[in-house]
Design a protein around this motif. Structure first.
Motif, PDB file in Angstrom:
ATOM      1  N   PRO A 137       0.814  -1.221   0.000  1.00  0.00           N
ATOM      2  CA  PRO A 137       0.000   0.000   0.000  1.00  0.00           C
ATOM      3  C   PRO A 137       0.846   1.269   0.000  1.00  0.00           C
ATOM      4  N   HIS A 138       0.333   2.277  -0.699  1.00  0.00           N
ATOM      5  CA  HIS A 138       0.884   3.634  -0.618  1.00  0.00           C
ATOM      6  C   HIS A 138      -0.270   4.509  -0.128  1.00  0.00           C
ATOM      7  N   ILE A 139      -0.187   4.904   1.143  1.00  0.00           N
ATOM      8  CA  ILE A 139      -1.269   5.674   1.751  1.00  0.00           C
ATOM      9  C   ILE A 139      -1.115   7.149   1.402  1.00  0.00           C
ATOM     10  N   SER A 140      -2.168   7.716   0.812  1.00  0.00           N
ATOM     11  CA  SER A 140      -2.104   9.125   0.416  1.00  0.00           C
ATOM     12  C   SER A 140      -2.689  10.047   1.474  1.00  0.00           C
ATOM     13  N   MET A 141      -3.595   9.526   2.316  1.00  0.00           N
ATOM     14  CA  MET A 141      -4.134  10.368   3.393  1.00  0.00           C
ATOM     15  C   MET A 141      -4.839   9.537   4.438  1.00  0.00           C
ATOM     16  N   HIS A 166       7.477  17.806   0.224  1.00  0.00           N
ATOM     17  CA  HIS A 166       8.098  17.271   1.439  1.00  0.00           C
ATOM     18  C   HIS A 166       8.695  15.892   1.186  1.00  0.00           C
ATOM     19  N   GLY A 167       8.036  15.103   0.338  1.00  0.00           N
ATOM     20  CA  GLY A 167       8.557  13.778   0.001  1.00  0.00           C
ATOM     21  C   GLY A 167       9.902  13.851  -0.698  1.00  0.00           C
ATOM     22  N   ILE A 168      10.126  14.946  -1.410  1.00  0.00           N
ATOM     23  CA  ILE A 168      11.386  15.132  -2.136  1.00  0.00           C
ATOM     24  C   ILE A 168      12.430  15.822  -1.269  1.00  0.00           C
ATOM     25  N   SER A 169      12.009  16.826  -0.498  1.00  0.00           N
ATOM     26  CA  SER A 169      12.976  17.704   0.165  1.00  0.00           C
ATOM     27  C   SER A 169      13.256  17.390   1.632  1.00  0.00           C
ATOM     28  N   ALA A 177      13.069  11.342   6.177  1.00  0.00           N
ATOM     29  CA  ALA A 177      11.985  10.581   6.800  1.00  0.00           C
ATOM     30  C   ALA A 177      11.705  11.104   8.202  1.00  0.00           C
ATOM     31  N   GLU A 178      12.756  11.412   8.924  1.00  0.00           N
ATOM     32  CA  GLU A 178      12.600  11.929  10.286  1.00  0.00           C
ATOM     33  C   GLU A 178      11.864  13.268  10.275  1.00  0.00           C
ATOM     34  N   GLU A 179      12.237  14.144   9.347  1.00  0.00           N
ATOM     35  CA  GLU A 179      11.575  15.449   9.243  1.00  0.00           C
ATOM     36  C   GLU A 179      10.109  15.287   8.836  1.00  0.00           C
ATOM     37  N   ARG A 180       9.833  14.326   7.939  1.00  0.00           N
ATOM     38  CA  ARG A 180       8.448  14.075   7.524  1.00  0.00           C
ATOM     39  C   ARG A 180       7.617  13.554   8.699  1.00  0.00           C
ATOM     40  N   TYR A 181       8.211  12.713   9.526  1.00  0.00           N
ATOM     41  CA  TYR A 181       7.515  12.182  10.693  1.00  0.00           C
ATOM     42  C   TYR A 181       7.206  13.302  11.693  1.00  0.00           C
ATOM     43  N   ILE A 182       8.187  14.136  11.965  1.00  0.00           N
ATOM     44  CA  ILE A 182       7.999  15.263  12.893  1.00  0.00           C
ATOM     45  C   ILE A 182       6.919  16.208  12.364  1.00  0.00           C
ATOM     46  N   LEU A 229       1.591   4.332   9.124  1.00  0.00           N
ATOM     47  CA  LEU A 229       2.326   5.602   9.076  1.00  0.00           C
ATOM     48  C   LEU A 229       3.534   5.469   8.153  1.00  0.00           C
ATOM     49  N   ALA A 230       4.207   4.321   8.206  1.00  0.00           N
ATOM     50  CA  ALA A 230       5.344   4.073   7.316  1.00  0.00           C
ATOM     51  C   ALA A 230       4.899   4.110   5.849  1.00  0.00           C
ATOM     52  N   ALA A 231       3.739   3.495   5.558  1.00  0.00           N
ATOM     53  CA  ALA A 231       3.221   3.491   4.182  1.00  0.00           C
ATOM     54  C   ALA A 231       2.849   4.895   3.728  1.00  0.00           C
ATOM     55  N   TYR A 232       2.447   5.752   4.657  1.00  0.00           N
ATOM     56  CA  TYR A 232       2.137   7.150   4.336  1.00  0.00           C
ATOM     57  C   TYR A 232       3.421   7.939   4.072  1.00  0.00           C
ATOM     58  N   LEU A 233       4.440   7.702   4.891  1.00  0.00           N
ATOM     59  CA  LEU A 233       5.700   8.454   4.759  1.00  0.00           C
ATOM     60  C   LEU A 233       6.617   7.893   3.675  1.00  0.00           C
ATOM     61  N   GLY A 234       6.285   6.717   3.150  1.00  0.00           N
ATOM     62  CA  GLY A 234       7.079   6.135   2.071  1.00  0.00           C
ATOM     63  C   GLY A 234       8.343   5.456   2.551  1.00  0.00           C
ATOM     64  N   ILE A 235       8.291   4.862   3.749  1.00  0.00           N
ATOM     65  CA  ILE A 235       9.451   4.148   4.287  1.00  0.00           C
ATOM     66  C   ILE A 235       9.006   2.775   4.776  1.00  0.00           C
ATOM     67  N   THR A 236       9.975   1.907   5.095  1.00  0.00           N
ATOM     68  CA  THR A 236       9.632   0.575   5.584  1.00  0.00           C
ATOM     69  C   THR A 236       9.202   0.657   7.052  1.00  0.00           C
ATOM     70  N   PRO A 237       8.407  -0.315   7.516  1.00  0.00           N
ATOM     71  CA  PRO A 237       8.022  -0.324   8.940  1.00  0.00           C
ATOM     72  C   PRO A 237       9.236  -0.371   9.869  1.00  0.00           C
ATOM     73  N   GLU A 238      10.297  -1.083   9.451  1.00  0.00           N
ATOM     74  CA  GLU A 238      11.508  -1.176  10.273  1.00  0.00           C
ATOM     75  C   GLU A 238      12.162   0.196  10.410  1.00  0.00           C
ATOM     76  N   PHE A 239      12.264   0.908   9.297  1.00  0.00           N
ATOM     77  CA  PHE A 239      12.862   2.246   9.333  1.00  0.00           C
ATOM     78  C   PHE A 239      11.970   3.209  10.114  1.00  0.00           C
ATOM     79  N   MET A 240      10.649   2.993  10.033  1.00  0.00           N
ATOM     80  CA  MET A 240       9.718   3.814  10.795  1.00  0.00           C
ATOM     81  C   MET A 240       9.978   3.656  12.285  1.00  0.00           C
ATOM     82  N   SER A 241      10.157   2.421  12.720  1.00  0.00           N
ATOM     83  CA  SER A 241      10.419   2.143  14.135  1.00  0.00           C
ATOM     84  C   SER A 241      11.701   2.824  14.603  1.00  0.00           C
ATOM     85  N   LYS A 242      12.754   2.757  13.780  1.00  0.00           N
ATOM     86  CA  LYS A 242      14.030   3.412  14.119  1.00  0.00           C
ATOM     87  C   LYS A 242      13.862   4.927  14.153  1.00  0.00           C
ATOM     88  N   THR A 243      13.086   5.458  13.222  1.00  0.00           N
ATOM     89  CA  THR A 243      12.855   6.910  13.163  1.00  0.00           C
ATOM     90  C   THR A 243      12.136   7.392  14.410  1.00  0.00           C
TER      91      THR A 243
END
Length: 197
Positions: free
Chosen positions: A72-76, A147-150, A153-158, A176-190
């Motif tokens: 999934p790619h969550i848009s909103m 924001h996805g380009i510039s 991941a940490e800044e997008r989460y904040i 949330l990871a699917a919304y931010l465009g990162i893996t769940p593992e990276f989301m957890s670390k972020t």
């Protein structure tokens, strides 16, 4: 939420941009359909034509597409006092590419395409309301793309936590990871990194 509360919520939303007479308020409410969707059920599935524009009066939903691998790619995320749907399918009557799934049992008010047209004929000031609504939606989409380009991941989460504090605790880290465009593992670390700061 009872009918009166849900009607007041949508009328308050509309009144941010246009003033309605009591007669116009009653007419608008008469054109809306009440919709309920249970947790984990679909409000919309890809391949179906969108029949309504939706306003959420209670609950939380996610809007997403699937990539070629089926991820999934969550848009909103849509919560109370938000509008959601697929405007392209709603206007063109072509099949949607989107899924809308209830994260929580949800209640919505929908306006059909027929009633949408009736609304503009009978209360033309609603053209202003929907124009502003669509402009805000477009601006939000452009900002999110930038924001996805510039942003990292940490800044997008904040940024997400700051902009949507009422939503962040209602969704899973995986979503949330699917919304931010990162893996769940990276989301957890972020999240761990941000919480340590």
């Amino acid at each position: 939420m009872n009918f009166k509360e849900s009607h007041n919520l949508i009328l308050d939303n509309v009144s941010r941009f246009i003033d309605l007479t009591e007669l116009e308020r009653r007419k608008y409410i008469s054109l809306l359909t009440e919709i309920k969707v249970k947790k984990k059920d679909f409000l919309l599935q890809a391949g179906k034509t969108v029949k309504f524009e939706f306003f959420i009066t209670k609950g939380c939903l996610k809007v997403y597409t699937l990539n070629e691998e089926g991820a999934p790619h969550i848009s909103m995320f849509a919560v109370e006092d938000y509008w959601t749907g697929d405007l392209s399918s709603f206007m063109t009557k072509e099949p949607s590419r989107y899924f809308i799934k209830a994260i929580e049992s949800s209640e919505l008010l929908g306006i059909s395409r027929t009633n949408y047209d009736v609304l503009f004929q009978e209360i033309p000031k609603f053209e202003r309301f929907y124009r502003i609504l669509y402009q805000k939606s477009l601006i939000s989409y452009i900002r999110r793309s930038n924001h996805g380009i510039s942003l990292t991941a940490e800044e997008r989460y904040i940024e997400f936590k700051k902009k949507y504090p009422q939503t962040v605790n209602r969704i899973t880290q995986k979503d949330l990871a699917a919304y931010l465009g990162i893996t769940p593992e990276f989301m957890s670390k972020t999240i761990s990194r941000v919480n340590r700061k």
